[in-house]
Design an enzyme around this catalytic site. Structure first.
Site, PDB file in Angstrom:
ATOM      1  N   ASP A  66      25.311 -11.846  59.653  1.00  0.00           N
ATOM      2  CA  ASP A  66      24.240 -10.896  59.973  1.00  0.00           C
ATOM      3  C   ASP A  66      22.902 -11.611  59.970  1.00  0.00           C
ATOM      4  O   ASP A  66      22.797 -12.758  59.515  1.00  0.00           O
ATOM      5  CB  ASP A  66      24.263  -9.682  59.048  1.00  0.00           C
ATOM      6  CG  ASP A  66      23.743  -9.933  57.651  1.00  0.00           C
ATOM      7  OD1 ASP A  66      23.227  -8.990  57.041  1.00  0.00           O
ATOM      8  OD2 ASP A  66      23.862 -11.067  57.148  1.00  0.00           O
ATOM      9  N   TYR A  68      19.046 -13.016  59.355  1.00  0.00           N
ATOM     10  CA  TYR A  68      18.230 -13.309  58.182  1.00  0.00           C
ATOM     11  C   TYR A  68      17.403 -12.070  57.834  1.00  0.00           C
ATOM     12  O   TYR A  68      16.957 -11.339  58.726  1.00  0.00           O
ATOM     13  CB  TYR A  68      17.294 -14.485  58.466  1.00  0.00           C
ATOM     14  CG  TYR A  68      18.003 -15.802  58.698  1.00  0.00           C
ATOM     15  CD1 TYR A  68      18.831 -16.352  57.734  1.00  0.00           C
ATOM     16  CD2 TYR A  68      17.822 -16.509  59.886  1.00  0.00           C
ATOM     17  CE1 TYR A  68      19.474 -17.572  57.938  1.00  0.00           C
ATOM     18  CE2 TYR A  68      18.453 -17.732  60.103  1.00  0.00           C
ATOM     19  CZ  TYR A  68      19.282 -18.258  59.119  1.00  0.00           C
ATOM     20  OH  TYR A  68      19.905 -19.457  59.328  1.00  0.00           O
ATOM     21  N   PHE A  79      22.008 -18.245  62.746  1.00  0.00           N
ATOM     22  CA  PHE A  79      21.635 -19.500  62.077  1.00  0.00           C
ATOM     23  C   PHE A  79      20.252 -20.014  62.476  1.00  0.00           C
ATOM     24  O   PHE A  79      19.710 -20.905  61.837  1.00  0.00           O
ATOM     25  CB  PHE A  79      22.676 -20.614  62.297  1.00  0.00           C
ATOM     26  CG  PHE A  79      24.001 -20.342  61.645  1.00  0.00           C
ATOM     27  CD1 PHE A  79      24.137 -20.401  60.268  1.00  0.00           C
ATOM     28  CD2 PHE A  79      25.115 -19.999  62.408  1.00  0.00           C
ATOM     29  CE1 PHE A  79      25.357 -20.131  59.656  1.00  0.00           C
ATOM     30  CE2 PHE A  79      26.332 -19.723  61.804  1.00  0.00           C
ATOM     31  CZ  PHE A  79      26.464 -19.795  60.426  1.00  0.00           C
ATOM     32  N   HIS A 188      32.018 -22.427  55.507  1.00  0.00           N
ATOM     33  CA  HIS A 188      30.667 -22.012  55.908  1.00  0.00           C
ATOM     34  C   HIS A 188      29.666 -23.095  55.504  1.00  0.00           C
ATOM     35  O   HIS A 188      29.835 -23.760  54.483  1.00  0.00           O
ATOM     36  CB  HIS A 188      30.316 -20.690  55.222  1.00  0.00           C
ATOM     37  CG  HIS A 188      29.136 -19.998  55.802  1.00  0.00           C
ATOM     38  ND1 HIS A 188      27.838 -20.320  55.450  1.00  0.00           N
ATOM     39  CD2 HIS A 188      29.044 -19.012  56.724  1.00  0.00           C
ATOM     40  CE1 HIS A 188      27.006 -19.545  56.129  1.00  0.00           C
ATOM     41  NE2 HIS A 188      27.708 -18.748  56.916  1.00  0.00           N
TER      42      HIS A 188
END
Length: 223
Positions: A66, A68, A79, A188
């Protein structure tokens, strides 16, 4: 429903915009804003990933969870952060892996639009979030929409690279036809997990090797 989204995507996804769940997302966001809630990214940037990477140009999909949730960060690309905002920890680790994998110098900013414009769809599973509340919009219906995006790419295109970092992204693997697409999986890039298999995954060079194999222009991973 008439949604302002890049034309090639609108053609592919119109049936989703006409479904009840999508109307419910729109109404939810309207009510939240009327109640004074701060929502990221800005409304004009909710579909930025689609704007930057039209459907017919998609070569690579990187899946995030989701947006920031701090001021000024989210601009609709997973990202990535807007120019002038410090790169968050996960992106810092992505840059470290890029340097190790292909020798790319660590960039001075965190804006990944250069990737998006080359065909890298930077897709979050949820396209909005309430300020300072991570995952706050994960159950309002966005997953129906972004799952449809993944399925549509898998069905309608060939030789796309799907990059799945972390367990959440990897849960989408069943929607992808592995007989015609490349699925790359690793931990991740978060500082909590990057040393458990993200560092050393070499996904950037592997992506370009795959694209080259099928005569598709490779990605310039510099930003």
């Amino acid at each position: 429903m008439n949604v302002a989204i890049e034309p090639s995507w609108k053609k592919q996804l119109q049936e989703e915009f006409d479904k009840t769940y999508f109307e419910q997302i729109v109404q939810f966001l309207k009510v939240e804003k009327q109640n004074g809630k701060i929502i990221y990214p800005l409304g004009s940037q909710i579909f930025n990933a689609f704007e930057q990477t039209p459907f017919d140009q998609v070569k690579v999909v990187i899946l995030g969870q989701d947006p920031y949730h701090n001021p000024g960060q989210a601009h609709g690309l997973c990202f990535s952060v807007a120019t002038g905002i410090a790169a968050p920890p996960s992106l810092v680790n992505i840059y470290k892996e890029l340097k190790e994998d292909i020798g790319m110098p660590i960039p001075s900013h965190g804006n990944l639009e250069h990737w998006a414009k080359q065909g890298v769809l930077l897709l979050n599973a949820s396209l909005t979030v309430e300020a300072h509340k991570p995952m706050s919009h994960s159950n309002i219906g966005w997953h129906h929409f972004t799952d449809a995006v993944i399925k549509k790419i898998s069905e309608a295109k060939e030789h796309v690279v799907f990059i799945l970092w972390g367990k959440f992204a990897q849960s989408k693997e069943t929607m992808i036809d592995a007989s015609k697409h490349l699925i790359l999986k690793a931990a991740h890039p978060s500082p909590l997990s990057a040393y458990n298999g993200f560092f050393g995954c070499k996904h950037f060079s592997k992506t370009n090797s795959w694209l080259q194999q099928y005569g598709i222009n490779t990605i310039d991973w510099s930003v």
